[in-house]
Design a protein around this motif. Structure first.
Motif, PDB file in Angstrom:
ATOM      1  N   CYS A   1      25.910  37.212  43.007  1.00 48.95           N
ATOM      2  CA  CYS A   1      26.240  36.334  41.885  1.00 48.95           C
ATOM      3  C   CYS A   1      27.020  35.116  42.342  1.00 48.95           C
TER       4      CYS A   1
ATOM      5  N   LEU B   1      30.223  34.784  42.627  1.00 48.05           N
ATOM      6  CA  LEU B   1      31.550  34.593  42.019  1.00 48.05           C
ATOM      7  C   LEU B   1      32.662  34.669  43.057  1.00 48.05           C
TER       8      LEU B   1
ATOM      9  N   SER C   1      32.393  33.840  46.109  1.00 52.59           N
ATOM     10  CA  SER C   1      32.315  32.595  46.842  1.00 52.59           C
ATOM     11  C   SER C   1      32.999  31.467  46.064  1.00 52.59           C
ATOM     12  N   ARG C   2      32.836  31.503  44.716  1.00 50.08           N
ATOM     13  CA  ARG C   2      33.430  30.469  43.876  1.00 50.08           C
ATOM     14  C   ARG C   2      34.947  30.595  43.796  1.00 50.08           C
TER      15      ARG C   2
ATOM     16  N   GLU D   1      30.017  32.586  51.967  1.00 48.15           N
ATOM     17  CA  GLU D   1      28.775  31.912  51.625  1.00 48.15           C
ATOM     18  C   GLU D   1      27.748  32.962  51.243  1.00 48.15           C
TER      19      GLU D   1
ATOM     20  N   GLN E   1      23.722  33.503  49.857  1.00 49.17           N
ATOM     21  CA  GLN E   1      22.418  32.979  49.468  1.00 49.17           C
ATOM     22  C   GLN E   1      21.653  34.108  48.795  1.00 49.17           C
ATOM     23  N   ALA E   2      21.335  33.902  47.516  1.00 46.40           N
ATOM     24  CA  ALA E   2      20.637  34.934  46.750  1.00 46.40           C
ATOM     25  C   ALA E   2      19.131  34.819  46.951  1.00 46.40           C
TER      26      ALA E   2
ATOM     27  N   LYS F   1      18.072  45.418  40.048  1.00 46.92           N
ATOM     28  CA  LYS F   1      19.111  44.391  39.941  1.00 46.92           C
ATOM     29  C   LYS F   1      18.570  42.968  40.050  1.00 46.92           C
TER      30      LYS F   1
ATOM     31  N   ARG G   1      18.278  40.647  41.879  1.00 45.03           N
ATOM     32  CA  ARG G   1      18.843  39.629  42.748  1.00 45.03           C
ATOM     33  C   ARG G   1      19.635  40.305  43.866  1.00 45.03           C
TER      34      ARG G   1
END
Ligand code: SF4
Ligand code: SF4
Ligand code: SF4
Ligand code: SF4
Lengths: 560, 164
Positions: free
Chosen positions: B71, B73, B75-76, B84, B86-87, B94, B96
């Motif tokens: 998601c 989050l 990382s944010r 970092e 990458q999805a 799920k 993702r």
């Protein structure tokens, strides 16, 4: 002018406007999901309920006409509790999908849940489950659980795209969106539903899970797909373009753009076949060379031909500024008359909505900037014929893949003795070239294009070349761009060794003994506004984000 | 030049120093036989408690899958921008998963925000404190180094459920 009072503020309106419309006109946003300024009113989400004095019940602002002296409250106790209640209802069956939902960060439901909701759910029963991951067409993915049944997508297809593709099926809490039997969501504007869907129910398959929206920077620029020149936002992370979204400009594209422009115009910028650094043909193959070496070779080669043996082709993909400098170079430095550019018309490929037959963004601008044959000079068709007859031996071509227009040009172009090309990507035309200059793409430079309406619009760089710096050049920056260092993997972005055409021509002119002093695209524009009548009084600031329509009456006189 | 005057003249006992030396040695002797608090690291390892915040790791489910849904989050929220993600798309329920997940341990300040924000209980502060690298590249840990079986993280997970 009649007026009404909204939360104590006086708001003027035109007879026939609804409360929400009149408020939106003056920049006040009354919460709404289903209302959209370009679509008909459906009034089903109920989140725009407001209290109007002397009315027995709350009314929805999107379908209540404003009337003189009306007193409207959006923040009274009654209005607030109604809004909370509507939000609570909408969230009852909404899944906790935010962590895996692409809409997160630009989701109206998220924003309103934050602004207008109590933040606590009283619902302890099981949520209704619906189909997730439904493919509605080539480009769009649908998630039934996330849909709040606002019907915006249905109305978009019916009213804007002009095709009945989507509808509601079932009733009550089982209601969901589906395509009509045997149909797909396949209109050429299908991805616009992902922009207007207020939640993450409709998302783009192309952009699916590529990036979080808060990790990208966005740059206001123009689509290169056709001569409409839709205003777009270009979203970049790690110096790579990840998506385009339409940017509102009522005069050009309103809130929309076509799927072709959205998906297929920017991929060449990220492609692996970019020309990275200047190239020279040696023993039949193109090999990398240094800038100085290539400038020296190009000048000595160009000098060895007669003026009548050289032709210059500008480009409807290059900016006005670049075409202007190229035309000036051809006329005053090379002293030639054979100047023109190739048109990219695809008859009957356009429609009445946005898409145009002319698949190049700037044919108007190329012509205006001076790319047309001089007196006694040859036009494009005649230049090709003269190359075929070996009367023209040297061709200088910028940013155009001629072979993609017509396979027969391959045979003709291989008769050239000197073929210099500016190109951003390797293609079947660069294969034939003796010298290839790496061209910066439309996403890597400043400049202007003129669309089919005669509207001059500004391009802004969103991607860096090796000669650019995001912060020093004032480009849009994401959080990662601001704080990344060369020691972070994401700080090391791919950059091309490429230059805009005007910069290369400037160096070439200087090497040939004529001093050109251009440092920026803007300086060229200022020169154009002094020398070209239609550009009088214009500068980059006046052109602004939404562009300026050139004087049409004068335009009609210009041969296009 | 005037003769410098001491603030206080030392007495004879003080002048011969011996008593002071004996006093000092007595203190040394006393401490030598007291129980010691230092550890003979690295022969003896320190075992931290559940509240300890060592390097953040990712939870690996019993079937070997990562629990993370990418998601972003963590990382944010990371104040040091150490993470970092990458999805990408997966056929699993799920939808993702993290195609790439990297934590730059040279950036991490062990604040534990990533653990706190994660909606999936997928990133956990471990007890691992042995974090010395000989070059910058080694300090960037990928999925191979981050995934730790959920069974090894139970103590911290229980701690979080109780106190978070
Ligand atoms: S899919 Fe989106 S736009 Fe369509 S009805 Fe549902 S919420 Fe509205
Ligand atoms: S209509 Fe033309 S300019 Fe607009 S998005 Fe499509 S290709 Fe681009
Ligand atoms: S512990 Fe803090 S600094 Fe380290 S990765 Fe997590 S959020 Fe970032
Ligand atoms: S917050 Fe948790 S689920 Fe989300 S990316 Fe980080 S570890 Fe994965």
């Amino acid at each position: 002018m009649p007026h009404f009072i909204l939360d104590g503020k006086e708001i003027q309106f035109i007879q026939g406007q609804t409360i929400i419309e009149a408020a939106a006109k003056v920049g006040i946003d009354i919460p709404h999901f289903c209302w959209h300024p370009s679509l008909t009113v459906s009034g089903n989400c109920r989140v725009c309920l407001v209290e109007i004095e002397k009315m027995p019940k709350l009314a929805i602002a999107c379908s209540t006409l404003a009337s003189d002296g009306m007193v409207v409250n959006t923040n009274s106790v009654k209005a607030l509790s109604a809004r909370n209640a509507v939000m609570e209802f909408l969230l009852i069956n909404h899944p906790l999908d935010c962590p895996i939902c692409d809409e997160a960060g630009e989701c109206k439901l998220q924003d309103y849940a934050f602004d207008h909701s109590v933040g606590e759910s009283r619902f302890v029963e099981n949520k209704v489950h619906k189909e997730k991951r439904v493919s509605l067409g080539t480009h769009v993915m649908f998630d039934g659980e996330r849909c709040i049944s606002c019907s915006r997508c249905i109305r978009f297809c019916d009213e804007i795209a002009g095709v009945n593709e989507l509808t509601f099926i079932n009733r009550g809490d089982k209601v969901t969106i589906d395509t009509f039997p045997g149909k797909e969501l396949s209109n050429p504007y299908s991805l616009c539903v992902t922009d207007i869907c207020p939640v993450g129910a409709l998302t783009s398959k192309d952009f699916r899970f590529k990036s979080r929206v808060w990790d990208m920077s966005s740059t206001k620029t123009i689509c290169s797909g056709c001569s409409r020149g839709c205003n777009v936002e270009m979203w970049v992370r790690n110096n790579e373009i990840l998506r385009l979204t339409p940017r509102y400009n009522e005069e050009v594209n309103s809130y929309w753009m076509c799927d072709e422009g959205r998906l297929n115009t920017f991929k060449s910028v990220n492609a692996d076949i970019r020309v990275n650094g200047p190239h020279i043909k040696r023993d039949g193959t193109l090999v990398k060379a240094g800038w100085d070496e290539v400038f020296a070779l190009a000048t000595s080669e160009l000098k060895s031909y007669n003026k009548s043996e050289i032709a210059v082709l500008g480009s409807a993909f290059a900016t006005c500024e670049e075409n202007f400098v190229l035309a000036k170079f051809a006329k005053s430095v090379l002293g030639i008359k054979n100047i023109d550019f190739a048109k990219h018309e695809k008859p009957n490929s356009g429609d009445d909505i946005l898409i145009r037959d002319d698949k190049s963004p700037n044919s108007f601008g190329a012509e205006l900037a001076g790319i047309h044959p001089l007196k006694d000079g040859l036009n494009f068709q005649n230049i090709m014929r003269a190359i075929d007859e070996k009367k023209i031996k040297a061709l200088y071509l910028v940013e155009d893949d001629l072979v993609s227009l017509d396979e027969d040009y391959k045979k003709i172009l291989s008769k050239l003795e000197l073929f210099i090309v500016h190109s951003s990507n390797f293609n079947s035309t660069t294969e034939l070239a003796d010298i290839v200059f790496p061209a910066a793409t439309y996403a890597e430079k400043n400049g202007t294009w003129i669309n089919f309406q005669g509207r001059i619009q500004k391009l802004l760089p969103a991607v860096m070349t090796v000669e650019m710096d995001r912060s020093l050049d004032g480009m849009a920056m994401s959080r990662l761009d601001k704080f990344g260092t060369e020691f972070d993997r994401w700080g090391k972005s791919k950059k091309m060794n490429a230059r805009p055409i005007w910069k290369i021509i400037t160096s070439l002119a200087n090497a040939l003994g004529t001093k050109y002093k251009y440092q920026t695209s803007e300086e060229i524009f200022d020169e154009m506004s002094k020398t070209i009548d239609l550009f009088k009084g214009l500068d980059y600031q006046r052109v602004g984000e939404l562009g300026v329509k050139l004087n049409v009456t004068t335009l009609a006189k210009v041969k296009v | 030049m005037a003769k410098k005057k001491r603030l206080k003249d030392l007495s004879l006992l003080e002048q011969i120093y011996l008593p002071e030396i004996v006093k000092g040695l007595a203190l040394t002797m006393k401490n030598m036989f007291k129980p010691s608090f230092t550890m003979e690291y690295p022969e003896v390892k320190f075992e931290p408690g559940a509240s300890y915040r060592g390097r953040p790791v990712l939870v690996m489910e019993e079937n070997g899958d990562e629990r993370c849904v990418a998601c972003g989050l963590c990382s944010r929220v990371c104040p040091a921008i150490a993470i970092e993600v990458q999805a990408n798309d997966t056929d699993k329920e799920k939808e993702r998963y993290p195609e790439r997940f990297e934590i730059n341990m040279l950036r991490c300040i062990f604040c534990g925000f990533c653990e706190e924000v994660c909606p999936e209980e997928a990133i956990i502060m471990s007890k691992d404190y042995e974090l010395a690298y000989t070059n910058r590249e080694d300090g960037i840990l990928g999925l191979d180094k981050l995934l730790v079986p959920v069974s090894e993280l139970q103590e911290r997970i229980q701690f979080l459920r109780k106190y978070k």
